[in-house]
Design a protein around this motif. Sequence first.
Motif, PDB file in Angstrom:
ATOM      1  N   PHE A   4     -27.358 -30.608 -17.450  1.00 35.94           N
ATOM      2  CA  PHE A   4     -27.693 -31.334 -16.193  1.00 35.94           C
ATOM      3  C   PHE A   4     -28.535 -31.391 -15.262  1.00 35.94           C
ATOM      4  O   PHE A   4     -28.548 -29.979 -14.816  1.00 35.94           O
ATOM      5  CB  PHE A   4     -26.205 -32.081 -15.498  1.00 35.94           C
ATOM      6  N   LYS A   6     -29.776 -32.536 -11.234  1.00 36.44           N
ATOM      7  CA  LYS A   6     -29.898 -33.344 -10.119  1.00 36.44           C
ATOM      8  C   LYS A   6     -30.987 -32.975  -9.289  1.00 36.44           C
ATOM      9  O   LYS A   6     -30.810 -32.079  -9.263  1.00 36.44           O
ATOM     10  CB  LYS A   6     -28.306 -33.938  -9.723  1.00 36.44           C
ATOM     11  N   GLU A 290     -29.308 -37.866 -11.672  1.00 34.06           N
ATOM     12  CA  GLU A 290     -29.251 -36.820 -12.534  1.00 34.06           C
ATOM     13  C   GLU A 290     -29.769 -37.155 -14.245  1.00 34.06           C
ATOM     14  O   GLU A 290     -29.124 -38.645 -14.747  1.00 34.06           O
ATOM     15  CB  GLU A 290     -27.240 -36.484 -12.142  1.00 34.06           C
ATOM     16  N   LEU A 291     -29.616 -36.251 -14.809  1.00 34.69           N
ATOM     17  CA  LEU A 291     -30.555 -36.234 -16.352  1.00 34.69           C
ATOM     18  C   LEU A 291     -29.504 -35.431 -16.745  1.00 34.69           C
ATOM     19  O   LEU A 291     -28.875 -34.675 -16.577  1.00 34.69           O
ATOM     20  CB  LEU A 291     -31.597 -36.003 -16.240  1.00 34.69           C
ATOM     21  N   LYS A 292     -28.478 -35.991 -18.215  1.00 33.44           N
ATOM     22  CA  LYS A 292     -28.670 -34.941 -19.144  1.00 33.44           C
ATOM     23  C   LYS A 292     -29.210 -34.866 -20.391  1.00 33.44           C
ATOM     24  O   LYS A 292     -30.222 -35.562 -20.702  1.00 33.44           O
ATOM     25  CB  LYS A 292     -27.274 -35.989 -19.586  1.00 33.44           C
TER      26      LYS A 292
END
Lengths: 293, 127
Positions: A4, A6, A290-292
């Motif tokens: 992740f 963020k 937030e990116l996964k």
Amino acid sequence: MAAFVKFWGTRGSIPTPSSWTRVYGGNTSCVEVRFDDALFVCDAGSGIRELGKDLLTRKPVPKELHFLITHAHWDHIQGFPFFAPLYVPGMKIRVYGRHAGDDSPYRLLSGQMTSNYFPVSLRDVDSRVVPDYLHEGKRDIQGVRVSAFALNHPGGCFGYCLSKDGKKVVYATDNELEIQAGDVFPDQTDSGPLRKMPQELIELARDADLLIADAQYDDEGYVARRAWGHSSCFSATDLAIQAKVKHLVLFHHDPEDTDRGLDQKVLDCQHRATRHGAPMVVSAAREGVELKL
Amino acid sequence: MMAYIFNYMKEVDATAIIISTARARRRHRDTRRHSLEQIEGDGSPRVILLEGDELIIGRGNDAQVRLTSKSVSRHHAILRVRGTDCTLYDNNSNNGVFLNGVKVHSAVLRDGDAILVGDNEFIYGEG
């Protein structure tokens, strides 16, 4: 494996709280990168304050944090004294130098916590803040391969590449690509060919899932601030295209950049990537996203 | 009240300190209602006002915003209100949640954000 990223601070130079920065945010550089339980904090600008508050609400509260500081300019360290986990017993904060014995990032953070600047000394906080080291710019930390690389910025700056199990994040802010590429900034037209980019940086960013790149200016802004150590968003786009990056995040927004202007920057850079046939996502770093991977 | 104050100022020393009773009447953000306007997909067009501090978007019977598309998971996305902010979460959906065209795990929302859940598009409003 879960990874992740963020964004807690996205702005360059100085915090910019304003009605026109409400979407992308006004806090200075701070990005959280997590690979499973390994938690890295890239830079300690004013955005780190909100990260600190958030960390203390998590279950469980992380007890070990790895700090990767790019350089000493204020917008990358000014939030550190206000990082709440500093004052929590049992917390361990490792601040990494680029090679054995390089405690300059640790000294930068501790140096701004002397009485002339801040009332609490790093010696008096409840957490354990310790210098730690990469080995010749590389190290495996909790199973994450971390490597540092030099960028072009007045006074010096380092980027970081973090990877694990085929997932790769590159954090490359405060970098003037145009001069790093050999001062070959010829065209200011979106219809021009891909700009020459430094080959070493292309290889470092090669196939990255996420490239967080300095894109403080557009071309017009860049020409007015040449040799200030920041890039045009179009040069950042061309770097990402040539490195076959999956997702480019425009970062280190200019204090004068409005939310409307950043929306337009994203559209223009996405258009440029599409025109060059690059199947790449372009976005602008935005606080609270937030990116996964 | 203002007329009284102005008249008072004319009659007495104009440099006298005036104690005004006027007070700000703000619509503070934590009192505003968050909303979703669905502009594409099953059930659109419609406006959904967020009640309470959590809202589930999905195909499940217990979702507050129920969608029937097979591209939507049972509990696909969650909106949570904390203080002044409304945050969007991808709840481990199969097809992801997109914010303004970018796949996100979570995001604090801002007025005008476009949210895509399967083939359903929503515009978030801060109220």
